[in-house]
Write an enzyme that holds these catalytic residues in place. Structure first.
Site, PDB file in Angstrom:
ATOM      1  N   ARG A 160      -2.279  -0.699   5.457  1.00  0.00           N
ATOM      2  CA  ARG A 160      -3.483  -1.234   4.832  1.00  0.00           C
ATOM      3  C   ARG A 160      -3.196  -2.600   4.206  1.00  0.00           C
ATOM      4  NH1 ARG A 160      -4.885   3.866   1.134  1.00  0.00           N
ATOM      5  NH2 ARG A 160      -2.652   4.145   1.391  1.00  0.00           N
ATOM      6  N   CYS A 179       0.857  -1.188   0.000  1.00  0.00           N
ATOM      7  CA  CYS A 179       0.000   0.000   0.000  1.00  0.00           C
ATOM      8  C   CYS A 179       0.886   1.228   0.000  1.00  0.00           C
ATOM      9  CB  CYS A 179      -0.992  -0.015   1.164  1.00  0.00           C
ATOM     10  SG  CYS A 179      -0.248  -0.059   2.793  1.00  0.00           S
TER      11      CYS A 179
END
Lengths: 299, 167
Positions: free
Chosen positions: A252, A247
């Site tokens: 994430r 990410c």
């Protein structure tokens, strides 16, 4: 001795249901010996405003990142951190946090780099606990210090470096950032601060699956069949093939790593934590812009 | 707000005071942070986050009048009001912020800026030294990455006020 498993029916279909607990399970087992609850948030003060009774705080930035090098803490610092939170090597850890457990998943992934065996995620995180009106306290716990052994981190199984990704081009790469970041319209998530990537776009061949596609409206993970429809169905990923997720700074993608590895049973999933803040600033690495994964350059 | 006022230790050597060169209210806040051990600074920031006043009705009903601060990881908005030169030669500034309760760090930053800067003459705000935020001594406990959010707010306040002066 590990805490008992949550045998909730809605977890049963996942590849590793032992990695999740429900809010009801946690409420029932709070305070039992051998179980430590860890809160890990994006906001460094959120824990102080109220947390699950007895939960200790581990901050991704202040506690887990190395203070100087862009890396995680070493074995000694990790042992000191865990010991100070009353965690032994055989403790069952349940992690939860804000923002759909992004940082909780990140902490769980770092704990896994150190080989901590029994670490689980509270499905739905803070939002689920709050939505059910469950108890919070501002009382800071004072855990009895525990003996945690100095274990050297093993990055070889769960973590990918930039050179690993370069050598992996053409393999199953998943970009979990927002569509705007993937196409190259911007270098940071909408409404997020600039964190220093010089170029925008994605790694050639990476499929775009924003992390949130794994989450239901109530903040809990989607059922397995719905997850399979996204990753295996729509994107054609194979659980047998090696996979790397990335990410912006690796938080994430820890969430997606958890989904692919623990919920869908992909054997070999790595998180590239250097992610876009490294790739988007590295000299002469290939980048693709636009909505398509793009061609992988010949090597 | 005086409930978390602490007086700094008198005669603490020759080290320059961290509040030096700052407007009085802001200097007091900076010294308050300086006077407590690092661990307690987080608690102090939490107290500030709780004392951030709600937006006045005229802004609550018109969020488009506020400027977003994308340097913060949470949705925070601010607006500055600079008095007309005709009414007030000092061009007194008032500040208003909006930040959600689930973003206490951001609220804390906003609350410090509001308490430290509200009611000052515009030129004083424009002339603030750039290292104000780092003088709070929060880099280690909050992390420098997160402190960028506060810098972003201060930068926008100075820019808005500067634009009003130039208009």
């Amino acid at each position: 001795m590990p805490a008992p498993l949550d045998t909730a029916e809605r977890f049963a279909a996942y590849a590793h249901p032992e990695r999740l607990v429900s809010t009801a399970w946690l409420a029932e087992h709070l305070g039992e010996p051998g179980l430590v609850v860890v809160e890990s948030d994006e906001d460094v003060l959120l824990y102080e405003t109220g947390h699950i009774p007895g939960a200790v705080k581990v901050d991704w930035h202040v506690d887990l990142n190395h203070p100087v090098t862009r890396d995680y803490v070493d074995g000694e610092a990790f042992a000191a951190l865990m010991g100070s939170r009353g965690i032994s090597r055989d403790t069952t850890i349940v992690v939860y946090g804000d923002k759909n457990n992004w940082w909780a998943a990140y902490a769980l992934w770092v704990f896994s780099l150190f080989g901590h065996e029994d670490v689980r995620l509270l499905d739905g995180g803070r939002a689920a606990w709050e939505a059910e009106g469950r108890e919070y306290t501002t009382e800071a716990p004072t855990p009895a210090p525990a003996d945690y052994p100095v274990v050297e981190r093993d990055d070889s199984v769960l973590r990918a470096y930039r050179d690993d990704v370069l050598a992996f081009l053409g393999g199953q790469l998943v970009d979990v950032r927002s569509p705007e970041e993937y196409t190259g319209a911007r270098t940071t998530a909408p409404a997020y601060p600039e964190e220093g990537a010089l170029r925008a776009g994605h790694i050639p061949g990476a499929q775009s699956v924003p992390w949130a596609r794994a989450v239901a409206e109530d903040g809990r993970f989607k059922p397995r069949a719905e997850l399979e429809a996204v990753y295996q169905g729509e994107k054609g990923f194979s659980p047998e093939a090696a996979t790397i997720a990335y990410c912006r700074i690796g938080e994430r993608s820890s969430h997606t790593w958890f989904v692919l590895h623990h919920l869908l049973g992909f054997d070999d999933v790595k998180n590239y934590d250097g992610s876009w803040t490294e790739w988007g600033s590295a000299v002469r690495v290939p980048i693709v812009t636009g909505a398509e994964p793009g061609a992988v350059p010949a090597r | 707000m005086t409930e978390h006022l602490m007086t700094s230790a008198p005669g603490a050597g020759d080290a320059p005071s961290p509040g030096e060169g700052l407007p009085p209210a802001l200097a007091e806040i900076v010294e308050e942070f300086d006077a407590v051990p690092e661990r307690d600074r987080l608690q102090l920031l939490l107290e500030f986050s709780r004392s951030l006043p709600a937006l006045p009705e005229r802004y609550a009903a018109h969020p488009e009048l506020l400027e977003p601060v994308p340097e913060c990881q949470s949705p925070v908005f601010l607006v500055t009001e600079v008095a007309d030169a005709a009414d007030d030669p000092e061009r007194t500034v008032h500040l208003h912020f909006s930040a959600p309760p689930e973003a206490p760090t951001t609220r804390g930053f906003a609350s410090i800026l509001r308490e430290g800067l509200d009611g000052l003459p515009a030129q004083t705000i424009v002339d603030l030294p750039d290292d104000v935020c780092s003088r709070l001594g929060l880099d280690q406990v909050v992390s420098r990455l997160r402190m960028r959010g506060m810098l972003g707010m201060l930068g926008r306040i100075k820019r808005q006020v500067g634009e009003s002066l130039a208009a």
